[in-house]
Design an enzyme around this catalytic site. Structure first.
Site, mmCIF file in Angstrom:
data_model
loop_
_atom_site.group_PDB
_atom_site.id
_atom_site.type_symbol
_atom_site.label_atom_id
_atom_site.label_comp_id
_atom_site.label_asym_id
_atom_site.label_seq_id
_atom_site.Cartn_x
_atom_site.Cartn_y
_atom_site.Cartn_z
ATOM 1 N N HIS A 159 -2.660 -5.895 -4.947
ATOM 2 C CA HIS A 159 -2.212 -7.507 -5.105
ATOM 3 C C HIS A 159 -1.723 -6.714 -6.575
ATOM 4 O O HIS A 159 -0.872 -7.522 -6.608
ATOM 5 C CB HIS A 159 -3.024 -8.477 -4.626
ATOM 6 C CG HIS A 159 -3.381 -8.829 -3.328
ATOM 7 N ND1 HIS A 159 -2.570 -8.694 -2.401
ATOM 8 C CD2 HIS A 159 -4.288 -9.087 -2.656
ATOM 9 C CE1 HIS A 159 -3.421 -9.073 -1.108
ATOM 10 N NE2 HIS A 159 -4.098 -8.901 -1.933
ATOM 11 N N ASN B 280 9.847 -0.981 -12.172
ATOM 12 C CA ASN B 280 9.848 -2.461 -13.073
ATOM 13 C C ASN B 280 8.513 -2.932 -13.531
ATOM 14 O O ASN B 280 7.259 -3.287 -11.901
ATOM 15 C CB ASN B 280 10.673 -3.472 -12.838
ATOM 16 C CG ASN B 280 12.228 -2.793 -12.784
ATOM 17 O OD1 ASN B 280 12.733 -1.848 -13.307
ATOM 18 N ND2 ASN B 280 12.896 -3.700 -12.012
ATOM 19 N N HIS C 156 3.979 -1.755 -7.036
ATOM 20 C CA HIS C 156 5.259 -0.760 -6.779
ATOM 21 C C HIS C 156 6.404 -0.011 -7.528
ATOM 22 O O HIS C 156 7.228 -1.076 -8.726
ATOM 23 C CB HIS C 156 6.020 -1.635 -5.529
ATOM 24 C CG HIS C 156 6.768 -3.027 -6.595
ATOM 25 N ND1 HIS C 156 5.975 -3.736 -6.953
ATOM 26 C CD2 HIS C 156 8.143 -3.209 -5.779
ATOM 27 C CE1 HIS C 156 7.018 -4.481 -7.160
ATOM 28 N NE2 HIS C 156 7.973 -4.009 -6.632
#
Length: 382
Positions: free
Chosen positions: A157, A197, A210
């Site tokens: 996560h 980002n 990601h």
């Protein structure tokens, strides 16, 4: 489409489709413990959004994609509803199986899913298209063709590229190279841009580790300005730039194939550029040895950036690649890592001069920042 080769054959690739037809590609680590089988996405999804419209800003000649579907993006969901985690009974996420690295088409893309007519892939058609795109006129509109993909670095996560193992970092780099090669072959695509980002301060809406890849229908404004600088300078632009930086005071990390440095005229409080020693236009053109070293070197760089302060540093990691159809022997692959962080609890905000006029003022001398980064990289924990 012919299957794109993988530089490291130990990294397996599995292709499938999501319930609404979007492509999903799994990339397995070289030392994976996952089975080859993958679950089917059985969600009941609505139709994909229509391709957005882009409009030309007549004042600059730049194209602006008006992608209203992006308003539907998930913003900072709780961990149990992470849309990038593997699906579970209580979380109908985007990825049906456990994975190492996964790449899929964005559900709310800025470009695509529509592509150009197939004959636009021919070089002559591409040149004609670029000439038309560079023409300036009042109220010009075109469909925002192209593709946007999400690259999930891990099923966890939280984290970022720098928190991954060397093996996982190597898998992500293989995915970037693979997707650059295939997206460059799509009709109407003019430039491919992988990026990450990191941090809410940047505007990140998902904490899951990601990145993304945009396949643009035009050459981006930043690259157009780079092309103008190459024209003004003359032959040997990138070779001369790299030689000057490698023999100067702003190098922060170097290897056999790559060098990272703070640029001479850094805009941001933290800004690092990473160049390959050999001229390559994009990640797809890198060799096995270059990718192997990059997995270690780039990870060290990011961990050093995080070690500057007691908390993780927000950043944008942007892989600038040559246009697909032109000047690939002049434009060299380059990573530009930038962060607005100018202190432990201070951020640089773009105010009047920078935001309105593009006239930048640097807050930190580049040589001082290079010295701080070298020390942070040296002291960063592995």
């Amino acid at each position: 489409m012919t299957e794109t080769p993988i530089a490291d054959p130990r990294i397996a690739v599995h292709r499938t489709r999501l319930a609404d037809g979007r492509e999903l590609i799994y990339f397995d680590d070289a030392d994976t413990v996952l089975p080859a089988s993958r679950a089917v996405d059985e969600r009941d999804l609505g139709p994909r959004p229509t391709t957005a419209e882009m409009r030309q800003d007549v004042l600059t000649g730049e194209w602006i994609s008006i992608a209203a579907a992006r308003q539907n993006r998930v913003v900072l969901p709780p961990a149990e509803l992470d849309p990038l985690a593997p699906q579970s009974p209580g979380n109908p996420s985007e990825i049906p199986s456990r994975y190492d690295v996964a790449v899929f088409e964005n559900r709310s893309p800025s470009f695509g899913p529509e592509l150009a007519a197939a004959d636009a892939a021919a070089p002559a058609g591409a040149r004609a298209s670029l000439a038309e795109l560079r023409r300036v006129g009042l109220e010009r509109r075109l469909p925002s063709i192209g593709r946007c993909e999400v690259v999930c670095f891990s099923p966890d996560h939280e984290g970022s590229f720098g928190t991954q193992t060397v093996s996982r970092a190597r898998t992500v780099i293989e995915a970037w190279a693979h997707r650059t090669a295939e997206l460059s072959e799509l009709p109407g695509v003019q430039q491919v841009f992988p990026f990450e980002n990191r941090g809410r301060e940047i505007g990140v809406t998902l904490g899951h580790p990601h990145g993304q890849i945009y396949a643009y229908p035009y050459v981006t404004p930043r690259t157009e300005r780079l092309l103008a600088s190459i024209d003004a300078y003359g032959p040997g632009f990138f070779a001369d730039l790299l030689h000057r930086e490698r023999t100067g005071p702003r190098v922060v990390l170097t290897g056999e194939h790559w060098t990272a440095f703070v640029p001479f005229a850094a805009r941001w409080p933290i800004e690092v550029h990473l160049l390959p020693h050999r001229h390559v236009p994009d990640l797809a053109a890198t060799t096995l040895d270059e990718r192997d070293e990059l997995a270690t070197l780039y990870r060290r760089l990011l961990r050093g950036v995080d070690a500057l302060y007691d908390t993780p540093t927000p950043y944008i990691a942007a892989w600038h690649q040559a246009p697909v159809h032109e000047r690939r022997d002049e434009v060299r692959l380059m990573l530009q890592l930038t962060s607005p962080r100018r202190g432990a609890d201070k951020l640089k905000y773009l105010a009047g001069s920078e935001a309105a006029m593009g006239a930048w003022v640097g807050d930190v001398p580049p040589e001082a920042q290079a010295e701080a980064l070298r020390a942070a990289i040296e002291g960063a924990a592995e």
